[in-house]
Design a protein around this motif. Structure first.
Motif, short mmCIF file in Angstrom:
data_model
loop_
_atom_site.label_atom_id
_atom_site.label_comp_id
_atom_site.label_asym_id
_atom_site.label_seq_id
_atom_site.Cartn_x
_atom_site.Cartn_y
_atom_site.Cartn_z
N PHE A 90 0.69 -1.01 -0.07
CA PHE A 90 0.19 0.03 0.13
C PHE A 90 1.02 1.18 0.04
N GLU A 91 2.10 1.21 0.63
CA GLU A 91 2.84 2.21 0.96
C GLU A 91 3.52 2.60 -0.53
N TRP A 129 -1.84 1.76 -9.82
CA TRP A 129 -2.98 1.31 -9.33
C TRP A 129 -3.85 1.22 -10.81
N GLU A 130 -3.82 2.28 -11.49
CA GLU A 130 -4.63 2.53 -12.45
C GLU A 130 -4.43 1.51 -13.81
N TYR A 131 -3.13 1.06 -13.84
CA TYR A 131 -2.74 -0.22 -14.93
C TYR A 131 -3.35 -1.51 -14.35
N ASP A 171 6.62 -10.52 3.04
CA ASP A 171 8.22 -10.19 3.42
C ASP A 171 8.61 -9.40 2.28
N GLY A 172 8.43 -8.19 2.61
CA GLY A 172 9.03 -6.90 1.62
C GLY A 172 8.17 -6.93 0.54
N ILE A 173 8.64 -5.96 -0.29
CA ILE A 173 7.48 -5.68 -1.57
C ILE A 173 7.56 -6.84 -2.64
N GLN A 174 8.63 -7.75 -2.87
CA GLN A 174 8.84 -8.85 -3.94
C GLN A 174 7.76 -9.61 -3.47
N PHE A 175 7.21 -9.99 -2.34
CA PHE A 175 6.46 -10.84 -2.40
C PHE A 175 4.93 -10.51 -1.83
N THR A 176 4.78 -9.17 -1.58
CA THR A 176 3.57 -8.70 -1.22
C THR A 176 2.38 -8.90 -2.34
N PRO A 193 -0.34 -6.63 -3.96
CA PRO A 193 -0.75 -4.91 -4.20
C PRO A 193 -2.17 -4.95 -3.75
N PRO A 194 -2.69 -3.78 -3.56
CA PRO A 194 -4.22 -3.39 -2.84
C PRO A 194 -4.84 -3.34 -4.49
N SER A 195 -4.42 -3.02 -5.48
CA SER A 195 -4.99 -2.91 -6.78
C SER A 195 -5.69 -4.24 -7.36
#
Length: 265
Positions: A108-109, A116-118, A163-168, A170-172
């Motif tokens: 989210f950060e 998001w739009e994509y 664990d970090g952005i690599q595995f999270t 996305p809210p979209s």
């Protein structure tokens, strides 16, 4: 009385699978071909689609026809041209599987307006446009639409396992997939007069092979469901066969979860 083999048969049917050369898309393509359908695999990566089609035709000893098509779902002219070719060569579709997805990993950060739009454009708006283009052909054949959604369209990701952005996640992604689930229900209602059935399949944890290299994350992910493991690609085949065939002739507007029971607790 219809036998099970007759109910599940897709002989003489034509199916389009968007993203049908991908990780789960390949299993969907193989499933429909195994049931006897001629398949069209379409994505932006034409060469990947072509290679998958050749592989599938060889696997089934050329008993089915597999065709690759160039299709950028964000390009309206591409969509128009793709469905014009399908109409010309096949007289419309019997089965549409909306499976394509692409996007960036984001928390989210970290997510930007552009990301998001994509994601909304790719995962939700493209499904709308694809269905709009396919419906005239599906009407003639009283066809079937299967939308591939996600468990994250109806449950939230557990922030504790990522664990970090690599595995999270996305809210979209979940927001778009939730939209597809609702759109599926809308279509099931408003396309019913044309005898077009519309369902969706929500896979649970089916991480790509590269993600599976993170064994600690895999243990956390697998432990989130009652079966205590991640899913293997072939484990969606049964649900795909059901929802794309006459075996589900009295099912429409449903969201079938193949998630190891993730959503029950």
């Amino acid at each position: 009385m219809n036998s099970l083999s007759e109910l599940f048969s897709l002989k003489n049917k034509v199916a389009l699978i968007t993203g049908g050369a991908g990780y789960l898309g390949s299993e969907i393509s193989y499933t429909l071909a195994e049931l006897g359908a001629d398949i069209i695999i379409a994505s932006r990566n034409y060469e990947s689609c072509k290679q998958k089609c050749e592989e599938i035709e060889m696997h089934f000893d050329h008993s089915i026809r597999a065709t690759a098509m160039q299709l950028d779902l964000l390009n309206k002219e591409d969509l128009k041209e793709c469905f014009a070719k399908i109409e010309e060569n096949y007289g419309g579709l019997d089965i549409l599987v909306n499976n394509s997805w692409s996007g960036n990993k984001n928390s989210f950060e970290s997510i930007s307006d552009e990301d998001w739009e994509y994601d909304i454009e790719m995962s939700l708006n493209s499904v709308f446009r694809c269905v709009k283009a396919a419906v005239p052909g599906l009407q003639k054949k009283k066809g079937v639409i299967l939308n591939i959604t996600s468990m994250y369209g109806h449950v939230a990701p557990d922030y504790r396992i990522y664990d970090g952005i690599q595995f999270t996640n996305p809210p979209s992604y979940g927001a778009a997939k939730a939209g597809v689930i609702q759109f599926t229900k809308y279509l099931a209602s408003f396309l019913a007069p044309y005898e077009i059935r519309v369902n969706c399949l929500s896979p649970g944890p089916f991480p790509h092979p590269q993600t599976q290299l993170n064994t600690e994350f895999m243990e956390k992910l697998g432990s989130k469901n009652p079966l205590n493991r991640i899913g293997q690609p072939h484990e969606i085949k049964g649900a795909v066969a059901l929802l794309c065939s006459n075996a589900s002739s009295y099912m429409t507007g449903q969201n079938i979860c193949v998630d190891g029971g993730w959503a029950i607790w």
